[in-house]
Design a protein around this motif. Sequence first.
Motif, PDB file in Angstrom:
ATOM      1  N   SER A 198     -99.985 -19.600 -18.092  1.00  0.00           N
ATOM      2  CA  SER A 198     -99.012 -20.630 -18.438  1.00  0.00           C
ATOM      3  C   SER A 198     -98.994 -21.700 -17.345  1.00  0.00           C
ATOM      4  N   ASP A 199     -98.383 -22.828 -17.672  1.00  0.00           N
ATOM      5  CA  ASP A 199     -98.279 -23.923 -16.698  1.00  0.00           C
ATOM      6  C   ASP A 199     -97.502 -23.485 -15.462  1.00  0.00           C
ATOM      7  N   GLN A 236     -99.723 -21.261 -13.314  1.00  0.00           N
ATOM      8  CA  GLN A 236    -100.754 -22.088 -12.695  1.00  0.00           C
ATOM      9  C   GLN A 236    -100.166 -22.920 -11.555  1.00  0.00           C
ATOM     10  N   ARG A 265    -104.881 -32.137 -12.889  1.00  0.00           N
ATOM     11  CA  ARG A 265    -104.179 -31.120 -13.689  1.00  0.00           C
ATOM     12  C   ARG A 265    -103.407 -31.798 -14.816  1.00  0.00           C
ATOM     13  N   SER A 266    -102.900 -30.991 -15.696  1.00  0.00           N
ATOM     14  CA  SER A 266    -102.114 -31.533 -16.810  1.00  0.00           C
ATOM     15  C   SER A 266    -100.805 -32.122 -16.287  1.00  0.00           C
ATOM     16  N   PRO A 267    -100.219 -33.052 -17.020  1.00  0.00           N
ATOM     17  CA  PRO A 267     -98.937 -33.637 -16.590  1.00  0.00           C
ATOM     18  C   PRO A 267     -97.845 -32.583 -16.374  1.00  0.00           C
ATOM     19  N   ALA A 268     -97.846 -31.536 -17.183  1.00  0.00           N
ATOM     20  CA  ALA A 268     -96.834 -30.488 -17.024  1.00  0.00           C
ATOM     21  C   ALA A 268     -97.015 -29.749 -15.701  1.00  0.00           C
ATOM     22  N   VAL A 269     -98.249 -29.430 -15.352  1.00  0.00           N
ATOM     23  CA  VAL A 269     -98.516 -28.727 -14.084  1.00  0.00           C
ATOM     24  C   VAL A 269     -98.203 -29.645 -12.907  1.00  0.00           C
ATOM     25  N   ARG A 270     -98.580 -30.914 -13.008  1.00  0.00           N
ATOM     26  CA  ARG A 270     -98.265 -31.874 -11.934  1.00  0.00           C
ATOM     27  C   ARG A 270     -96.765 -31.981 -11.718  1.00  0.00           C
TER      28      ARG A 270
END
Length: 143
Positions: free
Chosen positions: A3-4, A7, A69-74
């Motif tokens: 999951s985000d 990660q 990385r994805s916007p959610a992870v950032r």
Amino acid sequence: MTSDIEQADRLTRRRARIIPVLAVLLLTQQTIFLSQEGTRTVDHLKIGAWVVLTAALLLMLATGGGLFRSPAVRALLNDETTRLHRLRACAAGFWATMACGIAVYLLAQIVAITPREAVHVVVTAGLTAALLSFATQERRALQ
């Protein structure tokens, strides 16, 4: 598939471990530069490597990393606590830069220092202080 949140947690822990290593690498590279300055092609390569490493570390410090990385992870990597740590780290870097600038100015009264050497020392001192401050705060927050 992770999951985000998992990660981001893993990347935050890795960031806290790798930043001190990168700060030591920057200092080592600086030491090599100051001890062996010359006009050979390899010396220009060392200067270029310092510029690239410095720019990459500044970018990482300014953004918190995770640009690919994805916007959610950032968003998870750059939470409120991390932003506060970066702000404090930038303040520590500023004060280290000012102190080093004054020290270089005073030292230049005694020893001949080229402008390039002065810039290298001042930038490296400020960036190293900021990186170590950020890493220390991140590690404390993870404990």
